[in-house]
Enzyme design. Structure first.
Site, short mmCIF file in Angstrom:
data_model
loop_
_atom_site.label_atom_id
_atom_site.label_comp_id
_atom_site.label_asym_id
_atom_site.label_seq_id
_atom_site.Cartn_x
_atom_site.Cartn_y
_atom_site.Cartn_z
N CYS A 95 -19.65 2.94 24.02
CA CYS A 95 -20.13 3.41 25.32
C CYS A 95 -20.56 4.87 24.99
O CYS A 95 -21.65 5.38 25.83
CB CYS A 95 -18.69 3.58 26.19
SG CYS A 95 -17.23 4.16 25.34
N HIS A 150 -18.14 9.25 30.74
CA HIS A 150 -18.57 10.22 29.59
C HIS A 150 -19.32 11.33 29.47
O HIS A 150 -20.39 10.91 30.29
CB HIS A 150 -18.76 9.09 28.23
CG HIS A 150 -17.64 8.47 27.80
ND1 HIS A 150 -16.43 8.42 28.04
CD2 HIS A 150 -17.57 7.47 26.65
CE1 HIS A 150 -15.62 7.56 27.43
NE2 HIS A 150 -16.50 7.00 26.60
#
Ligand code: A2P
Length: 334
Positions: A129, A243
């Site tokens: 990710c 994120h």
């Protein structure tokens, strides 16, 4: 994509649930959808297009008759069951790290290297990710002025550690506010009002943790450019599901922030959030729930007099573009 039999392995997990959501929201034609998890979850119900589906236990026979299997149940499960799925005739899109560094397995971000899908032999790996969040906004620059060196620091959300870590963040925050003690269960660090170096193993030879090593290796593999020098510092922050990444990159030739901005304005999968007047830049709360990687704070790195270095800050929903959405986009290309 014509009416496929799709299976989700890890359907009850943080990413697994988003697989279902992405298949729904992108209107993917599905002949059948099989939701698989551990024996603990067998019998639970999950909604799909107004229908109640029953979660089944993953067994060696579960993958018979499946055309596309989306895996997100950890690399142990992927290593054990992905080959079984392929043998049964399915194409596996695997969200774990099990196959990502295998040179014979494509590691795909559709905006960057969709063409590598053609070479698959049954398994396609979905990148880490933090790697996806980093490479999507960097690729348009790399194509016109190759990135020679990249230094990234990540601010990674709880969602990257799965549903259990998201719950730990919520429970420990509530306990903190109530003045109660909370014994961490998923990570060994206090999570509320704290941050910590990514909770993966440290390589004793280099001092980099696994997450950092993944990001560094995967960025090169996705760009098909082994000459790009990458160094990462990965940090877990008390954010639920998106994120952020701070990056500084050195290009082959001098580059202006305005060029980067112009490239990112028309880049697929990227949304420019670069409002200097209002000090408004990518934030995890804005990135949460959307498929684009937000990019901003695009500025010259003043420490490099050559004019070849740019710093920028990006944020992306870890569960969507960082995981489920990217995998479902791969499935669409199949
Ligand atoms: P379960 O909920 O039954 O434990 P997350 O990434 O959010 O932690 O989710 C992990 C996913 O992997 C969950 O859906 C979990 O199912 C699934 N999983 C874990 N262990 C197994 C197993 N042995 N067999 C099948 N699925 C598993």
């Amino acid at each position: 994509m014509k009416n496929k039999n799709i299976a989700i392995v890890g359907a009850t997990g943080a990413v697994g649930r988003e697989f279902v959501g992405c298949i729904e929201s992108r209107g993917i034609p599905v002949k059948s959808l099989k939701l698989l998890a551990s024996a603990r979850s067998a019998g639970q119900k999950q909604k799909f297009r107004g229908e109640e589906l029953t979660i089944e236990e993953l067994t060696e026979n579960s993958l018979e008759g499946v055309d596309i299997a989306l895996f997100s149940a950890g690399s142990g499960i992927s290593k054990q069951y992905a080959p079984i799925a392929v043998k049964a005739g399915a194409v596996v899109v695997d969200n774990s790290s099990a196959f990502r560094t295998d040179p014979s397995i494509p590691l795909v971000v559709p905006e960057i290297n969709a063409d590598t899908i053609k070479s698959h032999k049954g398994i396609i790996a979905n990148p880490n990710c933090a790697a996806i969040t980093t490479v999507v906004p960097l690729w348009p620059v790399h194509q016109v002025n190759p990135v020679k060196r990249l230094i990234v620091s990540t601010y990674q959300a709880a969602s990257g550690g799965g549903a259990a870590l998201m719950e730990e963040l919520e429970l420990s925050t509530r306990a903190y506010l109530d003045g109660k003690t909370y014994e961490p269960k998923v990570v060994k660090y206090p999570y509320a009002f704290n941050l910590f170096s990514h909770n993966t193993a440290i390589d004793m030879a280099t001092g980099y943790n696994d997450e950092e090593t993944k990001l560094m290796r995967e960025a090169k593999k996705i760009f098909a450019d082994d000459s790009m020098a990458v160094s990462a510092t990965c940090i877990r922050v008390p954010v639920l599901r998106a994120h952020s990444v701070s990056m500084t990159f050195v290009c082959e030739k001098p580059i202006e922030p305005s060029e980067v901005r112009a490239l990112l304005e028309k880049a697929p999968g990227v949304k420019l959030v670069d409002d200097w007047q209002n000090n408004y830049f990518p934030m995890p709360v804005d990135a949460s729930g959307q498929g684009d990687v937000l990019a901003g704070r695009i500025r010259k790195d003043l420490s490099d007099p050559s004019g070849k270095s740019i710093s920028m800050f990006v944020a992306a929903d870890q569960l969507l573009k960082g995981a489920a959405l990217n995998a479902v986009q791969i499935a669409e290309l199949l």
